[in-house]
Design a protein around this motif. Structure first.
Motif, short mmCIF file in Angstrom:
data_model
loop_
_atom_site.label_atom_id
_atom_site.label_comp_id
_atom_site.label_asym_id
_atom_site.label_seq_id
_atom_site.Cartn_x
_atom_site.Cartn_y
_atom_site.Cartn_z
N ILE A 185 0.84 -1.21 0.00
CA ILE A 185 0.00 0.00 0.00
C ILE A 185 0.87 1.25 0.00
CG2 ILE A 185 -1.60 1.37 1.42
CD1 ILE A 185 -2.98 -1.26 2.12
N TYR A 186 1.93 1.24 0.78
CA TYR A 186 2.83 2.40 0.81
C TYR A 186 3.44 2.65 -0.57
CZ TYR A 186 6.72 5.40 2.08
OH TYR A 186 7.61 6.44 2.14
N GLU A 187 3.88 1.59 -1.23
CA GLU A 187 4.48 1.75 -2.56
C GLU A 187 3.48 2.23 -3.60
OE1 GLU A 187 6.17 -2.04 -3.39
OE2 GLU A 187 7.98 -1.65 -2.23
N THR A 188 2.27 1.67 -3.57
CA THR A 188 1.30 2.02 -4.62
C THR A 188 0.62 3.35 -4.38
OG1 THR A 188 -0.43 0.76 -3.49
CG2 THR A 188 0.82 -0.37 -5.22
N ARG A 189 0.35 3.69 -3.14
CA ARG A 189 -0.40 4.93 -2.86
C ARG A 189 0.48 6.13 -2.60
NH1 ARG A 189 -4.69 3.63 -5.36
NH2 ARG A 189 -5.69 1.80 -4.53
N PHE A 190 1.57 5.95 -1.88
CA PHE A 190 2.39 7.09 -1.49
C PHE A 190 3.57 7.31 -2.43
CE2 PHE A 190 0.33 5.68 2.44
CZ PHE A 190 -0.37 6.83 2.74
N LEU A 191 4.17 6.26 -2.92
CA LEU A 191 5.31 6.40 -3.83
C LEU A 191 4.90 6.31 -5.29
CD1 LEU A 191 7.98 4.22 -2.00
CD2 LEU A 191 7.63 6.69 -1.87
N ALA A 192 3.66 5.95 -5.58
CA ALA A 192 3.11 5.83 -6.93
C ALA A 192 3.89 4.84 -7.78
CB ALA A 192 3.03 7.20 -7.61
N VAL A 193 4.39 3.78 -7.15
CA VAL A 193 5.09 2.72 -7.88
C VAL A 193 4.05 1.76 -8.41
CG1 VAL A 193 6.70 0.79 -7.69
CG2 VAL A 193 7.13 2.93 -6.47
N GLY A 194 4.00 1.58 -9.72
CA GLY A 194 3.04 0.66 -10.32
C GLY A 194 1.61 1.06 -10.04
N LYS A 195 1.34 2.36 -10.03
CA LYS A 195 0.02 2.84 -9.66
C LYS A 195 -1.06 2.36 -10.64
CE LYS A 195 -2.23 6.81 -7.84
NZ LYS A 195 -2.00 7.98 -7.08
N THR A 196 -0.73 2.22 -11.91
CA THR A 196 -1.72 1.79 -12.87
C THR A 196 -1.93 0.29 -12.85
OG1 THR A 196 -0.04 1.67 -14.59
CG2 THR A 196 -1.27 3.73 -14.39
N ASP A 197 -0.92 -0.47 -12.43
CA ASP A 197 -1.03 -1.92 -12.44
C ASP A 197 -0.48 -2.47 -11.13
OD1 ASP A 197 -1.45 -4.51 -13.21
OD2 ASP A 197 0.42 -4.65 -14.35
N ILE A 198 -1.36 -2.83 -10.20
CA ILE A 198 -0.90 -3.37 -8.92
C ILE A 198 -0.96 -4.89 -8.89
CG2 ILE A 198 -1.46 -1.30 -7.61
CD1 ILE A 198 -3.99 -2.69 -6.65
N SER A 199 -1.51 -5.49 -9.94
CA SER A 199 -1.56 -6.95 -9.98
C SER A 199 -0.25 -7.48 -10.56
CB SER A 199 -2.74 -7.40 -10.84
OG SER A 199 -2.57 -6.93 -12.16
N PRO A 200 0.12 -8.73 -10.21
CA PRO A 200 1.34 -9.32 -10.75
C PRO A 200 1.21 -9.53 -12.26
CG PRO A 200 0.16 -10.93 -9.45
CD PRO A 200 -0.55 -9.62 -9.29
N PRO A 201 2.31 -9.50 -13.00
CA PRO A 201 2.24 -9.68 -14.45
C PRO A 201 1.75 -11.09 -14.82
CG PRO A 201 4.51 -9.57 -13.75
CD PRO A 201 3.68 -9.27 -12.55
N ILE A 202 1.01 -11.19 -15.89
CA ILE A 202 0.51 -12.47 -16.39
C ILE A 202 1.63 -13.12 -17.19
CG2 ILE A 202 -1.22 -13.57 -17.84
CD1 ILE A 202 -3.04 -11.17 -17.21
N SER A 203 1.87 -14.41 -16.93
CA SER A 203 2.94 -15.07 -17.67
C SER A 203 2.53 -15.26 -19.12
CB SER A 203 3.27 -16.43 -17.02
OG SER A 203 2.30 -17.37 -17.39
N GLU A 204 3.50 -15.20 -19.99
CA GLU A 204 3.23 -15.29 -21.43
C GLU A 204 3.44 -16.70 -21.96
OE1 GLU A 204 5.41 -12.32 -23.48
OE2 GLU A 204 4.75 -10.74 -22.13
N SER A 205 3.51 -17.68 -21.08
CA SER A 205 3.77 -19.06 -21.55
C SER A 205 2.49 -19.79 -21.91
CB SER A 205 4.53 -19.81 -20.44
OG SER A 205 3.73 -19.89 -19.29
N ILE A 206 1.43 -19.13 -22.10
CA ILE A 206 0.16 -19.79 -22.42
C ILE A 206 0.13 -20.23 -23.84
CG2 ILE A 206 -2.32 -19.48 -22.58
CD1 ILE A 206 -2.11 -17.63 -20.20
#
Length: 119
Positions: free
Chosen positions: A98-119
Motif C-alpha cells: 500500500i505504501y508503494e502504490t499509494r504514497f510512492l506511486a510505484v506501479g500505480k496503474t497496475d498493482i496486480s502481478p504480471p501475467i505469464s506469457e507461456s500460455i
C-alpha cells in the motif's frame, strides 16, 4: 414612492410580474448599481478584458486555492494520523505494498502481478 417590478431584477426567482413600492433612495441605489454594472461591461468589452484561467498570472490561484484555516489544517493532520495508524495495523507485506502504490506511486496503474506469457 416608485413601483418596481421584481421580475426585472430577479429573473430566476420571479417568473411572473411582482410589483413593489420602494422609496426614492432605494430606487436611486438600484439605478446606480445598474449604471455601474453597465459601465463595467462596457469597459470589459472596450479593453477586451476577458481573462482565462490558463493565463498563468495568478488569477486561477486566487480562485482555486483558498487559504487554509487552522481547523482545516488540524483536520488534515488528524486524517493523516488515522491513515498512518491504519496502515501500521496491517501485516508488513500488505503495508509495504500500500505504501508503494499509494504514497510512492510505484506501479500505480497496475498493482496486480504480471501475467505469464507461456500460455
Amino acid at each position: 414612492m416608485k413601483k418596481i417590478n421584481l421580475r426585472e431584477l430577479y429573473r430566476d426567482v420571479y417568473t411572473t410580474d411582482f410589483f413593489v413600492d420602494v422609496t426614492e433612495e432605494v430606487m436611486e441605489t438600484i439605478r446606480a448599481a445598474e449604471r455601474a454594472e453597465a459601465a463595467y461591461e462596457r469597459k470589459m468589452y472596450r479593453y477586451k478584458a476577458q481573462y482565462s484561467l490558463d493565463c498563468e498570472n495568478g488569477i486561477e490561484n486566487a480562485v482555486l486555492l483558498k487559504p487554509q484555516t487552522p481547523e482545516i489544517v488540524l483536520e488534515e493532520k488528524q486524517f493523516q494520523e488515522q491513515v498512518y495508524a491504519a496502515v501500521m495495523r496491517l501485516p508488513e507485506k500488505q503495508a509495504k505494498r500500500i505504501y508503494e502504490t499509494r504514497f510512492l506511486a510505484v506501479g500505480k496503474t497496475d498493482i496486480s502481478p504480471p501475467i505469464s506469457e507461456s500460455i
